[in-house]
Design a protein around this motif. Structure first.
Motif, PDB file in Angstrom:
ATOM      1  N   LYS A   2       0.830  -1.206   0.000  1.00 26.70           N
ATOM      2  CA  LYS A   2       0.000   0.000   0.000  1.00 26.70           C
ATOM      3  C   LYS A   2       0.864   1.255   0.000  1.00 26.70           C
ATOM      4  O   LYS A   2       0.541   2.235  -0.659  1.00 26.70           O
ATOM      5  CB  LYS A   2      -0.922   0.019   1.214  1.00 26.70           C
ATOM      6  CG  LYS A   2      -2.043  -0.970   1.136  1.00 26.70           C
ATOM      7  CD  LYS A   2      -2.933  -0.870   2.359  1.00 26.70           C
ATOM      8  CE  LYS A   2      -4.036  -1.896   2.312  1.00 26.70           C
ATOM      9  NZ  LYS A   2      -4.907  -1.806   3.489  1.00 26.70           N
ATOM     10  N   THR A   3       1.975   1.182   0.727  1.00 24.36           N
ATOM     11  CA  THR A   3       2.881   2.334   0.786  1.00 24.36           C
ATOM     12  C   THR A   3       3.461   2.634  -0.583  1.00 24.36           C
ATOM     13  O   THR A   3       3.516   3.794  -0.998  1.00 24.36           O
ATOM     14  CB  THR A   3       4.024   2.054   1.784  1.00 24.36           C
ATOM     15  OG1 THR A   3       3.464   1.749   3.054  1.00 24.36           O
ATOM     16  CG2 THR A   3       4.937   3.252   1.909  1.00 24.36           C
ATOM     17  N   ILE A   4       3.862   1.600  -1.299  1.00 19.19           N
ATOM     18  CA  ILE A   4       4.419   1.781  -2.639  1.00 19.19           C
ATOM     19  C   ILE A   4       3.379   2.395  -3.563  1.00 19.19           C
ATOM     20  O   ILE A   4       3.667   3.329  -4.307  1.00 19.19           O
ATOM     21  CB  ILE A   4       4.937   0.440  -3.201  1.00 19.19           C
ATOM     22  CG1 ILE A   4       6.158  -0.027  -2.403  1.00 19.19           C
ATOM     23  CG2 ILE A   4       5.302   0.569  -4.680  1.00 19.19           C
ATOM     24  CD1 ILE A   4       6.624  -1.415  -2.732  1.00 19.19           C
ATOM     25  N   ALA A   5       2.166   1.886  -3.512  1.00 21.90           N
ATOM     26  CA  ALA A   5       1.091   2.415  -4.363  1.00 21.90           C
ATOM     27  C   ALA A   5       0.814   3.879  -4.041  1.00 21.90           C
ATOM     28  O   ALA A   5       0.635   4.698  -4.948  1.00 21.90           O
ATOM     29  CB  ALA A   5      -0.168   1.579  -4.194  1.00 21.90           C
ATOM     30  N   LEU A   6       0.809   4.221  -2.769  1.00 22.04           N
ATOM     31  CA  LEU A   6       0.569   5.605  -2.365  1.00 22.04           C
ATOM     32  C   LEU A   6       1.689   6.519  -2.848  1.00 22.04           C
ATOM     33  O   LEU A   6       1.433   7.596  -3.382  1.00 22.04           O
ATOM     34  CB  LEU A   6       0.443   5.689  -0.842  1.00 22.04           C
ATOM     35  CG  LEU A   6       0.190   7.085  -0.270  1.00 22.04           C
ATOM     36  CD1 LEU A   6      -1.109   7.660  -0.818  1.00 22.04           C
ATOM     37  CD2 LEU A   6       0.139   7.032   1.235  1.00 22.04           C
ATOM     38  N   LEU A   8       3.665   6.034  -5.393  1.00 23.94           N
ATOM     39  CA  LEU A   8       3.555   6.156  -6.850  1.00 23.94           C
ATOM     40  C   LEU A   8       2.454   7.136  -7.230  1.00 23.94           C
ATOM     41  O   LEU A   8       2.636   7.950  -8.142  1.00 23.94           O
ATOM     42  CB  LEU A   8       3.280   4.790  -7.481  1.00 23.94           C
ATOM     43  CG  LEU A   8       4.458   3.844  -7.546  1.00 23.94           C
ATOM     44  CD1 LEU A   8       4.012   2.479  -8.071  1.00 23.94           C
ATOM     45  CD2 LEU A   8       5.568   4.400  -8.405  1.00 23.94           C
ATOM     46  N   ALA A   9       1.328   7.070  -6.545  1.00 25.57           N
ATOM     47  CA  ALA A   9       0.224   7.978  -6.843  1.00 25.57           C
ATOM     48  C   ALA A   9       0.632   9.426  -6.599  1.00 25.57           C
ATOM     49  O   ALA A   9       0.379  10.301  -7.432  1.00 25.57           O
ATOM     50  CB  ALA A   9      -0.994   7.624  -6.004  1.00 25.57           C
ATOM     51  N   VAL A  10       1.294   9.679  -5.493  1.00 27.82           N
ATOM     52  CA  VAL A  10       1.756  11.036  -5.181  1.00 27.82           C
ATOM     53  C   VAL A  10       2.767  11.490  -6.216  1.00 27.82           C
ATOM     54  O   VAL A  10       2.707  12.614  -6.713  1.00 27.82           O
ATOM     55  CB  VAL A  10       2.350  11.088  -3.760  1.00 27.82           C
ATOM     56  CG1 VAL A  10       3.071  12.412  -3.514  1.00 27.82           C
ATOM     57  CG2 VAL A  10       1.259  10.876  -2.724  1.00 27.82           C
ATOM     58  N   PHE A  11       3.697  10.613  -6.564  1.00 30.11           N
ATOM     59  CA  PHE A  11       4.732  10.956  -7.548  1.00 30.11           C
ATOM     60  C   PHE A  11       4.106  11.310  -8.891  1.00 30.11           C
ATOM     61  O   PHE A  11       4.486  12.288  -9.525  1.00 30.11           O
ATOM     62  CB  PHE A  11       5.693   9.769  -7.692  1.00 30.11           C
ATOM     63  CG  PHE A  11       6.818  10.033  -8.639  1.00 30.11           C
ATOM     64  CD1 PHE A  11       7.824  10.926  -8.309  1.00 30.11           C
ATOM     65  CD2 PHE A  11       6.885   9.381  -9.858  1.00 30.11           C
ATOM     66  CE1 PHE A  11       8.874  11.171  -9.169  1.00 30.11           C
ATOM     67  CE2 PHE A  11       7.918   9.621 -10.727  1.00 30.11           C
ATOM     68  CZ  PHE A  11       8.927  10.504 -10.386  1.00 30.11           C
ATOM     69  N   VAL A  12       3.137  10.536  -9.310  1.00 32.84           N
ATOM     70  CA  VAL A  12       2.476  10.798 -10.598  1.00 32.84           C
ATOM     71  C   VAL A  12       1.732  12.124 -10.560  1.00 32.84           C
ATOM     72  O   VAL A  12       1.814  12.919 -11.490  1.00 32.84           O
ATOM     73  CB  VAL A  12       1.514   9.641 -10.958  1.00 32.84           C
ATOM     74  CG1 VAL A  12       0.616  10.024 -12.127  1.00 32.84           C
ATOM     75  CG2 VAL A  12       2.308   8.383 -11.313  1.00 32.84           C
ATOM     76  N   LEU A  13       1.019  12.378  -9.496  1.00 35.01           N
ATOM     77  CA  LEU A  13       0.226  13.601  -9.405  1.00 35.01           C
ATOM     78  C   LEU A  13       1.101  14.845  -9.308  1.00 35.01           C
ATOM     79  O   LEU A  13       0.787  15.881  -9.883  1.00 35.01           O
ATOM     80  CB  LEU A  13      -0.710  13.532  -8.201  1.00 35.01           C
ATOM     81  CG  LEU A  13      -1.833  12.511  -8.312  1.00 35.01           C
ATOM     82  CD1 LEU A  13      -2.578  12.421  -6.988  1.00 35.01           C
ATOM     83  CD2 LEU A  13      -2.790  12.871  -9.438  1.00 35.01           C
ATOM     84  N   VAL A  14       2.208  14.751  -8.614  1.00 39.93           N
ATOM     85  CA  VAL A  14       3.072  15.913  -8.398  1.00 39.93           C
ATOM     86  C   VAL A  14       4.081  16.074  -9.527  1.00 39.93           C
ATOM     87  O   VAL A  14       4.398  17.192  -9.919  1.00 39.93           O
ATOM     88  CB  VAL A  14       3.812  15.775  -7.045  1.00 39.93           C
ATOM     89  CG1 VAL A  14       4.861  16.863  -6.877  1.00 39.93           C
ATOM     90  CG2 VAL A  14       2.819  15.835  -5.904  1.00 39.93           C
ATOM     91  N   GLY A  15       4.570  14.962 -10.059  1.00 44.10           N
ATOM     92  CA  GLY A  15       5.724  14.999 -10.944  1.00 44.10           C
ATOM     93  C   GLY A  15       5.439  15.265 -12.406  1.00 44.10           C
ATOM     94  O   GLY A  15       6.376  15.467 -13.171  1.00 44.10           O
ATOM     95  N   CYS A  16       4.193  15.281 -12.837  1.00 42.48           N
ATOM     96  CA  CYS A  16       3.973  15.456 -14.267  1.00 42.48           C
ATOM     97  C   CYS A  16       2.671  16.203 -14.536  1.00 42.48           C
ATOM     98  O   CYS A  16       1.739  16.142 -13.762  1.00 42.48           O
ATOM     99  CB  CYS A  16       3.960  14.109 -14.970  1.00 42.48           C
ATOM    100  SG  CYS A  16       2.684  13.025 -14.368  1.00 42.48           S
ATOM    101  N   ASN A  17       2.653  16.882 -15.652  1.00 43.01           N
ATOM    102  CA  ASN A  17       1.470  17.649 -16.030  1.00 43.01           C
ATOM    103  C   ASN A  17       0.894  17.206 -17.369  1.00 43.01           C
ATOM    104  O   ASN A  17      -0.101  17.754 -17.814  1.00 43.01           O
ATOM    105  CB  ASN A  17       1.827  19.139 -16.104  1.00 43.01           C
ATOM    106  CG  ASN A  17       2.172  19.700 -14.754  1.00 43.01           C
ATOM    107  OD1 ASN A  17       1.563  19.343 -13.760  1.00 43.01           O
ATOM    108  ND2 ASN A  17       3.156  20.560 -14.712  1.00 43.01           N
TER     109      ASN A  17
END
Length: 38
Positions: A2-6, A8-17
């Protein structure tokens, strides 16, 4: 897991537009998961 999924979700939302950025981020995330599994 669950930690890995969370993270990744944060990284995707913050890291790209853009859709291209999301694809690259997901690819990198998948590679990290594969390395962790080995």
């Amino acid at each position: 897991m669950k930690t890995i999924a969370l993270l990744l979700a944060v990284f995707v939302l913050v890291g790209c537009n853009t859709v291209e950025g999301i694809g690259k981020d997901l690819k990198r995330g998948g590679e990290k998961i594969e390395k962790a599994a080995k």
